[in-house]
Design a protein around this motif. Structure first.
Motif, mmCIF file in Angstrom:
data_model
loop_
_atom_site.group_PDB
_atom_site.id
_atom_site.type_symbol
_atom_site.label_atom_id
_atom_site.label_comp_id
_atom_site.label_asym_id
_atom_site.label_seq_id
_atom_site.Cartn_x
_atom_site.Cartn_y
_atom_site.Cartn_z
ATOM 1 N N ALA A 1 0.942 -0.707 -0.184
ATOM 2 C CA ALA A 1 -0.264 -0.264 -0.302
ATOM 3 C C ALA A 1 0.802 1.604 0.235
ATOM 4 O O ALA A 1 2.140 1.167 0.423
ATOM 5 C CB ALA A 1 -0.810 -0.245 1.174
ATOM 6 N N LYS A 2 0.319 2.251 -0.909
ATOM 7 C CA LYS A 2 0.815 3.782 -0.532
ATOM 8 C C LYS A 2 1.111 4.352 0.378
ATOM 9 O O LYS A 2 -0.115 4.045 1.349
ATOM 10 C CB LYS A 2 0.880 4.851 -1.659
ATOM 11 C CG LYS A 2 1.197 3.675 -3.285
ATOM 12 C CD LYS A 2 0.594 5.081 -4.105
ATOM 13 C CE LYS A 2 0.954 3.559 -5.927
ATOM 14 N NZ LYS A 2 2.675 3.627 -5.363
ATOM 15 N N GLU B 1 0.364 6.987 1.258
ATOM 16 C CA GLU B 1 -0.885 8.198 1.299
ATOM 17 C C GLU B 1 -2.321 7.884 1.351
ATOM 18 O O GLU B 1 -3.176 8.448 1.514
ATOM 19 C CB GLU B 1 -0.651 9.256 0.277
ATOM 20 C CG GLU B 1 -0.854 9.032 -1.396
ATOM 21 C CD GLU B 1 0.870 8.120 -1.779
ATOM 22 O OE1 GLU B 1 0.657 7.685 -3.247
ATOM 23 O OE2 GLU B 1 2.015 8.005 -0.994
ATOM 24 N N GLN B 2 -2.047 5.971 0.805
ATOM 25 C CA GLN B 2 -3.542 5.594 1.093
ATOM 26 C C GLN B 2 -3.970 5.303 3.036
ATOM 27 O O GLN B 2 -4.851 4.527 2.715
ATOM 28 C CB GLN B 2 -3.462 3.602 0.550
ATOM 29 C CG GLN B 2 -2.782 4.198 -1.028
ATOM 30 C CD GLN B 2 -3.198 2.898 -1.037
ATOM 31 O OE1 GLN B 2 -1.555 2.539 -1.939
ATOM 32 N NE2 GLN B 2 -4.214 2.741 -1.887
ATOM 33 N N THR C 1 -8.337 3.560 9.063
ATOM 34 C CA THR C 1 -8.005 3.177 7.949
ATOM 35 C C THR C 1 -8.149 1.227 8.646
ATOM 36 O O THR C 1 -7.733 0.949 9.800
ATOM 37 C CB THR C 1 -6.820 2.798 6.990
ATOM 38 O OG1 THR C 1 -6.674 3.905 6.837
ATOM 39 C CG2 THR C 1 -6.749 1.789 5.956
ATOM 40 N N ASN D 1 -5.429 -4.220 3.710
ATOM 41 C CA ASN D 1 -6.164 -3.533 3.390
ATOM 42 C C ASN D 1 -7.206 -3.689 2.841
ATOM 43 O O ASN D 1 -7.065 -5.087 2.341
ATOM 44 C CB ASN D 1 -5.782 -2.030 2.809
ATOM 45 C CG ASN D 1 -5.525 -2.160 1.383
ATOM 46 O OD1 ASN D 1 -5.534 -3.478 0.642
ATOM 47 N ND2 ASN D 1 -4.702 -1.052 1.242
#
Length: 343
Positions: A130-131, A133-134, A139, A193
């Motif tokens: 995952a990046k 910024e995600q 979350t 995620n």
């Protein structure tokens, strides 16, 4: 490949059940949809999640943890799982076992807690990362890994948040935290995620908080993993000074003044050889003003080994310059992410 859910999922489902009832939604349809989505993620990432066992060389005890496939022949896990260990065994979810004879090398970076296991031959399925910024506070994360008692993978639901822990080293980003009812935590357990992308690896529990897990972010794993794959290690610059400026673990308690006060000088270090003394205030480095210890530490750590840095010092009201050669540290830090270690 299908996997079963543990009781944590059932507990979580029971907690959210009243919300569905009050909103007029069908209890069964929503729980079935949630279960189906979790199964989908587990089926997607399952081939990339591995169980790792190792024998502690110090006391002979067995260490059990998890890891993920970073590349077809590289497995990513945490350094604290592999530290002082031998007789490694890696088990894939299809039952395949990889032992010491099939491992080409192991690369570890103590400071960031990242380890890579290189296989002699591998054609494994890597995870997607995952990046940065995600990821934001709140979350949702799926903790998917192995436990001492489980047969196959276990899953727990949690929420991801940020922390002030870490970030001292130039290659280390601040840790994430995950709040979840996952009492059988193992080092290297991956958190994903809902797209099946890796958010990070569990590295420890927050002291006094059994349901809060400290997580090594995927962004740190990516940066450090790339260097370890290429060079086998990270060489950090060192000039041999200590500072009592210190650094609090909480940003709101940090005091960033001007410069770095030298509290001790290593007599075997390059700074001592060039006349840097206890009590000196380092106010500049290579023409750049130094605001605090964290900034200065990162500058020295990332300086090329063998290069020279020009330090601007203030001593008894007088300014002077010292040209100091950057070397590699002769001593490993005793504590990971220690703010008071030698620079």
């Amino acid at each position: 490949m299908k996997f079963s859910l543990n009781s944590t999922f059932i507990k979580t489902a029971c907690l959210i059940l009243p919300v569905f009832i009050l909103s007029g939604c069908s209890r069964g349809s929503h729980l079935e949809k949630m279960q189906s989505e979790i199964y989908e993620v587990m089926d997607k990432v399952g081939p990339s999640v591995v169980s790792i066992s190792a024998v502690n060389r110090v006391d002979g005890s067995m260490k059990i943890g998890s890891g993920v496939v970073l590349d077809k022949d590289f497995i990513l896990t945490t350094e604290n799982l592999l530290q002082n260990s031998n007789e490694l065994k890696i088990k894939l979810q299809d039952g395949t076992t990889i032992d010491d004879s099939e491992i080409a090398d192991i690369y570890c970076d103590f400071e960031t807690n990242v380890s890579l296991i290189k296989l002699k031959k591998g054609n494994l399925k890597p995870v997607r990362l995952a990046k940065k910024e995600q990821i934001r506070n709140g979350t949702l994360g799926l903790i998917i890994g192995n436990t001492n008692y489980s047969k196959g993978l276990q899953v727990a639901l949690g929420t991801v948040g940020s922390s002030w822990i870490g970030g001292i080293d130039p290659y280390d980003q601040e840790l994430l935290v995950v709040s979840a009812n996952f009492c059988s935590y193992q080092a290297g357990t991956p958190i994903f995620n809902y797209q099946g992308e890796l958010l990070g690896l569990a590295e420890g529990k927050l002291e006094g908080k059994d349901n809060v897990i400290l997580v090594l972010p995927a962004s740190t794993c990516e940066v450090v993993g790339r260097i370890l794959k290429q060079d086998g290690q990270i060489k950090r610059g060192w000039i041999g000074i200590y500072s009592n400026t210190g650094r609090s673990k909480l940003k709101q308690n940090r005091s960033e003044g001007e410069g770095v006060k030298v509290s001790e000088v290593d007599k075997d270090g390059p700074a001592f050889k060039q006349g840097v003394k206890v009590g000196d205030l380092i106010i500049g480095c290579d023409g750049k003003k130094i605001k605090g210890e964290a900034e200065f530490r990162k500058m020295i750590s990332k300086a090329p080994i063998g290069s020279e840095v020009r330090l601007l010092l203030s001593r008894d009201g007088q300014k002077m310059e010292k040209l100091v050669k950057v070397e590699t540290s002769k001593n490993m830090p005793v504590f990971r992410r220690c703010p008071n270690r030698c620079i």
